[in-house]
Design an enzyme around this catalytic site. Structure first.
Site, PDB file in Angstrom:
ATOM      1  N   LEU A 136       0.838  -1.216   0.032  1.00 18.16           N
ATOM      2  CA  LEU A 136      -0.108   0.126  -0.011  1.00 18.16           C
ATOM      3  C   LEU A 136       1.004   1.229   0.033  1.00 18.16           C
ATOM      4  O   LEU A 136       1.955   1.050   0.593  1.00 18.16           O
ATOM      5  CB  LEU A 136      -0.848  -0.013   1.157  1.00 18.16           C
ATOM      6  N   ASP A 137       0.370   2.319  -0.665  1.00 15.78           N
ATOM      7  CA  ASP A 137       1.279   3.334  -0.678  1.00 15.78           C
ATOM      8  C   ASP A 137       1.558   3.958   0.842  1.00 15.78           C
ATOM      9  O   ASP A 137       0.636   3.851   1.771  1.00 15.78           O
ATOM     10  CB  ASP A 137       0.463   4.645  -1.422  1.00 15.78           C
ATOM     11  N   LYS A 138       2.548   4.677   1.043  1.00 21.51           N
ATOM     12  CA  LYS A 138       2.764   5.144   2.320  1.00 21.51           C
ATOM     13  C   LYS A 138       1.557   5.895   3.177  1.00 21.51           C
ATOM     14  O   LYS A 138       1.159   5.743   4.111  1.00 21.51           O
ATOM     15  CB  LYS A 138       3.790   6.259   2.392  1.00 21.51           C
TER      16      LYS A 138
END
Length: 298
Positions: A136-138
């Site tokens: 997942l993106d940050k």
């Protein structure tokens, strides 16, 4: 360190990821594919795809980032919100602001560091990405699955490759999105002008995102997004490509007035348990900051 290789005639037709692993022996094929996906491998100066087959006279440049730590990553006592755990895996509700695994610019304090502290004997994945099957993106919050063993890691990775894992996100996009249901079918690849960004491009890999409008709000639309493929930044890039960027997404042009980060949450995750084959589903309710943003809009 960046190395350049000039292809010879006898190397015609070989896949790029295989070519890279033969010339950089310390890389596994999956590691080579990650470098290619992240724009660290170029063909004649241009980022490309793992399946491309270079020809005689082409120049392949490979940039291998330094390892995050000499002996892999270090465990860090960071609290984890564990939704489910068994002998094979755990499902974690990741907060926004946490990177999934060490990378340039984020060498520590990642989900992988926290997992290693929780499971010192974890053997799935590799030394830099222990247990990590997907990302997942940050600044995307929500559900992510982590494998404890090599067998579970391969089983889950195979489910992702065959697209049997079902992922549902909740996103707030700018403007009034119409029609209320649809599929965004557009290839996604590295932006040639900005290597840290992705874009819709004919040179990219196929990507499909199904969506359904949940609610129309003043200046925004709340949507349920179901990516059928797993390209980097796919949902964010797809909605930007149709003129409705995710709210708060500074990278792709989303209005940031209503929320301090991209309004994107991994809400539902469904897959088959490696041990039994039984399909399970997990749900994470909206993170507090996103729910508060909706309350203000309403």
């Amino acid at each position: 360190m960046t190395n350049q290789y000039l292809l010879k005639a006898e190397q015609d037709g070989e896949r790029l990821d295989i070519f890279v692993t033969r010339h950089v022996p310390e890389l596994t094929r999956s590691a080579a594919q990650r470098l290619i996906e992240n724009g660290c491998v170029t063909l004649n100066g241009v980022p490309t795809r793992s399946g491309v087959r270079p020809k005689s006279g082409d120049i392949v440049a490979v940039e291998v980032p330094p390892p995050s730590a000499p002996d892999g990553i270090q465990p860090e006592d960071i609290p984890l919100k564990i939704v489910y755990e068994d002998a094979d895996l755990l499902v974690v509700d990741k907060p926004a602001g946490m990177t999934v695994h060490p990378a340039p610019g984020s060498p520590a304090h990642t989900l992988a560091n926290a997992v290693l502290a929780h499971l010192p004997s974890i053997s799935g994945g590799d030394s830099v990405r222990p247990g990590i099957v997907h990302r997942l993106d940050k600044d995307t919050s929500g559900l992510i699955v982590v494998a404890k063993t090599p067998q579970a890691h391969e089983n889950l990775a195979a489910q992702f490759r065959s697209r049997t894992v079902k992922k549902t996100y909740i996103a707030l996009v700018t403007g009034r999105l119409t029609p209320p249901e649809g599929i965004i079918d557009a290839p996604v690849g590295r932006d040639r002008s900005h290597r840290q960004k992705m874009t819709v491009t004919s040179r990219g890999r196929s990507a499909r995102t199904a969506y359904r409008v949940m609610e129309y709000l003043p200046g925004y639309t709340l949507v349920e997004a179901r990516p059928e493929t797993g390209r980097t930044h796919q949902i964010r890039v797809h909605f930007t490509s149709i003129g409705h960027p995710v709210a708060g997404d500074a990278t792709y042009g989303g209005n940031a007035d209503i929320v301090g980060r991209q309004f994107l949450h991994a809400h539902r995750l469904s897959f088959a348990l490696p041990s039994t084959g039984k399909t399970v589903e997990f749900i994470s309710e909206l993170a507090n900051d996103l729910q508060e943003a909706l309350d203000r809009l309403r």
